[in-house]
Design a protein around this motif. Structure first.
Motif, PDB file in Angstrom:
ATOM      1  N   LYS A 106       0.836  -1.205   0.000  1.00 56.80           N
ATOM      2  CA  LYS A 106       0.000   0.000   0.000  1.00 56.80           C
ATOM      3  C   LYS A 106       0.874   1.261   0.000  1.00 56.80           C
ATOM      4  O   LYS A 106       0.536   2.247  -0.651  1.00 56.80           O
ATOM      5  CB  LYS A 106      -0.910  -0.026   1.229  1.00 56.80           C
ATOM      6  N   PHE A 107       2.017   1.200   0.697  1.00 53.32           N
ATOM      7  CA  PHE A 107       2.902   2.367   0.776  1.00 53.32           C
ATOM      8  C   PHE A 107       3.760   2.533  -0.478  1.00 53.32           C
ATOM      9  O   PHE A 107       4.352   3.586  -0.689  1.00 53.32           O
ATOM     10  CB  PHE A 107       3.824   2.276   1.997  1.00 53.32           C
ATOM     11  N   SER A 108       3.863   1.521  -1.296  1.00 53.37           N
ATOM     12  CA  SER A 108       4.743   1.593  -2.473  1.00 53.37           C
ATOM     13  C   SER A 108       4.280   2.627  -3.495  1.00 53.37           C
ATOM     14  O   SER A 108       5.069   3.091  -4.307  1.00 53.37           O
ATOM     15  CB  SER A 108       4.848   0.223  -3.140  1.00 53.37           C
ATOM     16  N   THR A 109       3.037   3.005  -3.454  1.00 52.22           N
ATOM     17  CA  THR A 109       2.536   4.004  -4.400  1.00 52.22           C
ATOM     18  C   THR A 109       2.875   5.423  -3.973  1.00 52.22           C
ATOM     19  O   THR A 109       2.779   6.346  -4.778  1.00 52.22           O
ATOM     20  CB  THR A 109       1.005   3.875  -4.537  1.00 52.22           C
ATOM     21  N   HIS A 110       3.293   5.587  -2.724  1.00 59.98           N
ATOM     22  CA  HIS A 110       3.659   6.915  -2.216  1.00 59.98           C
ATOM     23  C   HIS A 110       5.153   7.131  -2.378  1.00 59.98           C
ATOM     24  O   HIS A 110       5.955   6.219  -2.192  1.00 59.98           O
ATOM     25  CB  HIS A 110       3.291   7.042  -0.733  1.00 59.98           C
ATOM     26  N   SER A 111       5.537   8.357  -2.702  1.00 59.00           N
ATOM     27  CA  SER A 111       6.968   8.639  -2.840  1.00 59.00           C
ATOM     28  C   SER A 111       7.630   8.811  -1.475  1.00 59.00           C
ATOM     29  O   SER A 111       8.770   8.408  -1.279  1.00 59.00           O
ATOM     30  CB  SER A 111       7.189   9.886  -3.699  1.00 59.00           C
ATOM     31  N   LYS A 112       6.938   9.422  -0.550  1.00 56.57           N
ATOM     32  CA  LYS A 112       7.456   9.592   0.812  1.00 56.57           C
ATOM     33  C   LYS A 112       6.385   9.164   1.797  1.00 56.57           C
ATOM     34  O   LYS A 112       5.236   9.573   1.693  1.00 56.57           O
ATOM     35  CB  LYS A 112       7.841  11.048   1.072  1.00 56.57           C
ATOM     36  N   VAL A 113       6.812   8.337   2.752  1.00 55.40           N
ATOM     37  CA  VAL A 113       5.882   7.872   3.780  1.00 55.40           C
ATOM     38  C   VAL A 113       6.508   8.160   5.141  1.00 55.40           C
ATOM     39  O   VAL A 113       7.644   7.775   5.403  1.00 55.40           O
ATOM     40  CB  VAL A 113       5.595   6.360   3.643  1.00 55.40           C
ATOM     41  N   ALA A 114       5.761   8.819   5.983  1.00 49.29           N
ATOM     42  CA  ALA A 114       6.255   9.171   7.314  1.00 49.29           C
ATOM     43  C   ALA A 114       6.105   7.976   8.253  1.00 49.29           C
ATOM     44  O   ALA A 114       5.283   7.081   8.038  1.00 49.29           O
ATOM     45  CB  ALA A 114       5.480  10.367   7.854  1.00 49.29           C
ATOM     46  N   PHE A 115       6.910   7.998   9.288  1.00 52.50           N
ATOM     47  CA  PHE A 115       6.848   6.939  10.299  1.00 52.50           C
ATOM     48  C   PHE A 115       5.472   6.893  10.954  1.00 52.50           C
ATOM     49  O   PHE A 115       4.996   5.835  11.325  1.00 52.50           O
ATOM     50  CB  PHE A 115       7.947   7.161  11.352  1.00 52.50           C
ATOM     51  N   SER A 116       4.842   8.048  11.062  1.00 56.40           N
ATOM     52  CA  SER A 116       3.513   8.097  11.682  1.00 56.40           C
ATOM     53  C   SER A 116       2.466   7.346  10.860  1.00 56.40           C
ATOM     54  O   SER A 116       1.415   6.975  11.367  1.00 56.40           O
ATOM     55  CB  SER A 116       3.075   9.550  11.886  1.00 56.40           C
ATOM     56  N   VAL A 117       2.743   7.084   9.595  1.00 51.18           N
ATOM     57  CA  VAL A 117       1.837   6.316   8.741  1.00 51.18           C
ATOM     58  C   VAL A 117       2.208   4.830   8.782  1.00 51.18           C
ATOM     59  O   VAL A 117       1.333   3.957   8.788  1.00 51.18           O
ATOM     60  CB  VAL A 117       1.889   6.845   7.287  1.00 51.18           C
ATOM     61  N   ILE A 118       3.512   4.541   8.846  1.00 56.39           N
ATOM     62  CA  ILE A 118       3.978   3.147   8.841  1.00 56.39           C
ATOM     63  C   ILE A 118       3.708   2.463  10.185  1.00 56.39           C
ATOM     64  O   ILE A 118       3.285   1.301  10.222  1.00 56.39           O
ATOM     65  CB  ILE A 118       5.488   3.090   8.504  1.00 56.39           C
ATOM     66  N   ALA A 119       3.955   3.160  11.280  1.00 59.98           N
ATOM     67  CA  ALA A 119       3.846   2.557  12.612  1.00 59.98           C
ATOM     68  C   ALA A 119       2.468   1.950  12.896  1.00 59.98           C
ATOM     69  O   ALA A 119       2.391   0.806  13.371  1.00 59.98           O
ATOM     70  CB  ALA A 119       4.218   3.583  13.676  1.00 59.98           C
ATOM     71  N   PRO A 120       1.369   2.650  12.628  1.00 58.92           N
ATOM     72  CA  PRO A 120       0.064   2.024  12.911  1.00 58.92           C
ATOM     73  C   PRO A 120      -0.194   0.769  12.065  1.00 58.92           C
ATOM     74  O   PRO A 120      -0.786  -0.198  12.562  1.00 58.92           O
ATOM     75  CB  PRO A 120      -0.951   3.118  12.568  1.00 58.92           C
ATOM     76  N   ALA A 121       0.266   0.773  10.832  1.00 56.66           N
ATOM     77  CA  ALA A 121       0.057  -0.395   9.968  1.00 56.66           C
ATOM     78  C   ALA A 121       0.842  -1.597  10.477  1.00 56.66           C
ATOM     79  O   ALA A 121       0.334  -2.725  10.493  1.00 56.66           O
ATOM     80  CB  ALA A 121       0.456  -0.060   8.539  1.00 56.66           C
ATOM     81  N   ILE A 122       2.076  -1.365  10.909  1.00 51.17           N
ATOM     82  CA  ILE A 122       2.901  -2.460  11.413  1.00 51.17           C
ATOM     83  C   ILE A 122       2.366  -2.946  12.762  1.00 51.17           C
ATOM     84  O   ILE A 122       2.294  -4.150  13.014  1.00 51.17           O
ATOM     85  CB  ILE A 122       4.382  -2.034  11.504  1.00 51.17           C
ATOM     86  N   SER A 123       1.960  -2.024  13.624  1.00 55.16           N
ATOM     87  CA  SER A 123       1.428  -2.453  14.923  1.00 55.16           C
ATOM     88  C   SER A 123       0.129  -3.231  14.750  1.00 55.16           C
ATOM     89  O   SER A 123      -0.140  -4.177  15.498  1.00 55.16           O
ATOM     90  CB  SER A 123       1.223  -1.257  15.853  1.00 55.16           C
ATOM     91  N   GLU A 124      -0.659  -2.872  13.753  1.00 50.60           N
ATOM     92  CA  GLU A 124      -1.881  -3.624  13.463  1.00 50.60           C
ATOM     93  C   GLU A 124      -1.543  -5.042  13.000  1.00 50.60           C
ATOM     94  O   GLU A 124      -2.203  -6.006  13.383  1.00 50.60           O
ATOM     95  CB  GLU A 124      -2.685  -2.902  12.383  1.00 50.60           C
ATOM     96  N   ALA A 125      -0.492  -5.176  12.227  1.00 50.55           N
ATOM     97  CA  ALA A 125      -0.071  -6.491  11.752  1.00 50.55           C
ATOM     98  C   ALA A 125       0.473  -7.343  12.902  1.00 50.55           C
ATOM     99  O   ALA A 125       0.299  -8.566  12.907  1.00 50.55           O
ATOM    100  CB  ALA A 125       0.978  -6.344  10.656  1.00 50.55           C
TER     101      ALA A 125
END
Length: 164
Positions: free
Chosen positions: A102-121
């Motif tokens: 899902k993040f591969s389509t974005h050029s820049k992704v902040a940690f605040s966006v990645i962290a919730p997705a990883i914690s959900e996983a």
């Protein structure tokens, strides 16, 4: 994981209460065999095998059958306790892969966006470990109960053989 947890609790409760009832009967039977009356209790699971000859082989076969019946289903707890962490880990890996896709389509992704997705996983791994803890604990409790039942059965067999 919820199905594993339901199966774990059901197996534990069903086997725990049935083995506990068997143990109480065998304990009473052993007490009556070792008392002054020295009578064999009709409540004992060995009652169907005990006869006037009290053959060692017959009693041994009966012991094995009683323990086999008492330990039915317990191996499922061992299977659940060993596989549920791996199922949870698999869910985590899939969740992280989906997040990265899902993040591969974005050029820049902040940690605040990645962290919730990883914690959900990571919730999947936690669920797998949670189920494994209960399954392993319940397995150990039931194995101990079967051992206790086996002790009572063997003691009664030895007394019956000695009297026979």
């Amino acid at each position: 994981m919820s199905i594993y947890l339901i199966i774990t609790i059901w197996i534990f409760l069903y086997r725990y209460f049935s083995i506990t009832a068997l143990i109480k009967n065998e304990e009473k039977s052993l007490e009556s065999l070792t008392s002054r009356e020295a009578t064999f209790s009709p409540l004992s699971a060995l009652n169907k095998c005990a006869n006037s000859s009290n053959s060692k082989e017959l009693l041994y076969a009966c012991e094995l059958n009683i323990i086999k019946e008492a330990s039915e289903g317990i191996s499922w707890l061992a299977i659940i306790s060993s596989t549920s962490p791996f199922i949870g880990l698999f869910g985590t890996v899939v969740g992280i892969l989906e997040s990265f896709a899902k993040f591969s389509t974005h050029s820049k992704v902040a940690f605040s966006v990645i962290a919730p997705a990883i914690s959900e996983a990571l919730v999947a791994t936690a669920a797998g470990i949670f189920v494994a803890i209960f399954a392993y604990t319940f397995h150990q409790i039931l194995v101990r109960k079967v051992y206790e039942l086996n002790t009572y059965i063997k003691a009664q067999s030895q007394i019956l053989i000695a009297k026979g």
